[in-house]
Motif scaffolding. Structure first.
Motif, mmCIF file in Angstrom:
data_model
loop_
_atom_site.group_PDB
_atom_site.id
_atom_site.type_symbol
_atom_site.label_atom_id
_atom_site.label_comp_id
_atom_site.label_asym_id
_atom_site.label_seq_id
_atom_site.Cartn_x
_atom_site.Cartn_y
_atom_site.Cartn_z
ATOM 1 N N ASP A 195 0.832 -1.209 0.000
ATOM 2 C CA ASP A 195 0.000 0.000 0.000
ATOM 3 C C ASP A 195 0.867 1.260 0.000
ATOM 4 N N THR A 237 -5.013 -5.850 5.244
ATOM 5 C CA THR A 237 -5.051 -6.119 6.684
ATOM 6 C C THR A 237 -4.033 -7.176 7.082
ATOM 7 N N THR A 270 -8.438 2.251 -2.656
ATOM 8 C CA THR A 270 -8.719 0.863 -2.276
ATOM 9 C C THR A 270 -8.455 0.674 -0.790
ATOM 10 N N ASP A 271 -9.147 -0.298 -0.210
ATOM 11 C CA ASP A 271 -8.972 -0.561 1.217
ATOM 12 C C ASP A 271 -7.553 -1.009 1.526
ATOM 13 N N ALA A 272 -7.078 -0.616 2.694
ATOM 14 C CA ALA A 272 -5.752 -1.048 3.133
ATOM 15 C C ALA A 272 -5.734 -2.558 3.340
ATOM 16 N N LYS A 285 -7.206 4.193 1.813
ATOM 17 C CA LYS A 285 -8.288 4.276 0.821
ATOM 18 C C LYS A 285 -8.428 5.695 0.290
ATOM 19 N N GLN A 286 -8.283 6.675 1.158
ATOM 20 C CA GLN A 286 -8.361 8.066 0.720
ATOM 21 C C GLN A 286 -7.233 8.400 -0.243
ATOM 22 N N ARG A 293 -6.500 0.061 8.462
ATOM 23 C CA ARG A 293 -7.917 0.276 8.742
ATOM 24 C C ARG A 293 -8.383 -0.491 9.967
ATOM 25 N N ASP A 311 -9.003 5.422 7.455
ATOM 26 C CA ASP A 311 -9.144 5.083 6.039
ATOM 27 C C ASP A 311 -8.144 5.844 5.173
#
Length: 305
Positions: free
Chosen positions: A185, A291, A287-289, A282-283, A213, A279
């Protein structure tokens, strides 16, 4: 676009070089290394990067590496010489700009930093706060990608010890809560910034503060590993003094051991900057971080005895 990646053989740098070489961007990737014959350097060359050998005892090699480069992915290794290495690169930037302006094409620095560098408490945050000041002083527009602890340390460092001892030994105990960020990421944010034509203001720069997240205790991490890898690791707490002794037994230089102990002490504080999730990834990239659960599931081989 031409990009020079420093710290190219490290955890973040090597992934960044690979992803840049495989990206759809029209990019020429130069990877700075002190040893072109090292296994990782050879891998970077296989990815498609051009190796640039630098010698910190010969400042002109750093200037030569910067010659004609438009973008700098500025990553310093976590070593005892962290600050001298950073300073040497900054001096090379300033010297090239002043002495050989026709060779100076640098328009944007993207610098890896740590969450907390804006108001540093831990020693490692203080290191990076100074790095950011030095970058800004070059008058080259700079973006600072501040990261929470890397998820990859759970496999690359903790996982090795788990397999050797059958336990997860930690000074964080069972209560400290930590947010982790996956190196992949971080690299995606780097690539976004390096490819962007939206260059930040040279005086104020641009800052990303990347957290995961979710947050985790060390017991939760052990439970995640045991569930995914079919292991039965136990959590074992240690004092900070014991932690330092263990680090020294791994031949880690004392200056780095002290920094790591100081970092652990700050992670244990209720008001730690790493004790909250958000977030931010994502910002930054849409896309979502990634995990801890996802990382462990993808890398169960790193935890199985």
């Amino acid at each position: 676009m031409s990009v020079l990646v420093t710290g190219a053989t490290g955890h973040v740098g090597s992934v960044l070089v690979k992803e840049l070489c495989e990206s759809k961007e029209d990019v020429k990737v130069f990877a700075a290394t002190r040893d072109a014959d090292s296994p990782m350097a050879k891998r970077l060359k296989q990815f498609g990067a051009e190796l640039v050998v630098v010698d910190f005892d010969e400042p002109e090699t750093l200037e030569a590496a910067l010659k004609g480069v438009a973008k700098l992915a500025f990553i310093s290794p976590f070593v005892a010489e962290h600050q001298p290495i950073t300073t040497d690169w900054i001096n090379a930037i300033n010297d090239l700009k002043e002495e050989k302006p026709d060779d100076f094409k640098l328009t944007h620095i993207v610098r890896l930093s740590v969450v907390g560098a804006g108001d540093p408490v831990s020693q490692v945050a203080k290191w990076h706060a100074m790095d950011e000041v030095l970058c800004t002083a070059t008058d080259v527009p700079s973006t600072f990608v501040r990261s929470a602890p890397f998820i990859q340390t759970i496999g690359n460092f903790d996982g090795v010890i788990m397999k050797a001892t059958g336990t997860h030994i930690t000074p964080l105990g069972s209560d400290a809560v930590v947010s982790y960020v996956d190196v992949r990421d971080i690299v995606r944010v780097f690539i976004k910034e390096l490819a962007s034509t939206d260059i930040p203001d040279a005086e104020s720069g641009r800052v990303y503060e990347l957290k995961g997240r979710l947050t985790y205790t060390q017991q939760e991490i052990v439970d995640i590993i045991n569930s995914a890898a079919g292991t039965n690791y136990k959590l074992v707490s240690e004092t900070f003094e014991q932690y330092k002794g263990r680090l020294l037994s791994y031949k880690i230089p004392e200056v780095l051991a002290d920094v790591m102990v100081n970092a652990a002490q700050n992670l244990c504080k209720d008001d730690s900057v790493y004790a909250t999730a958000d977030d931010s990834v994502k910002q930054a990239i849409g896309t979502d971080a990634i995990t801890v659960e996802e990382y462990v599931k993808e890398n169960t081989h790193m935890f199985k005895p």
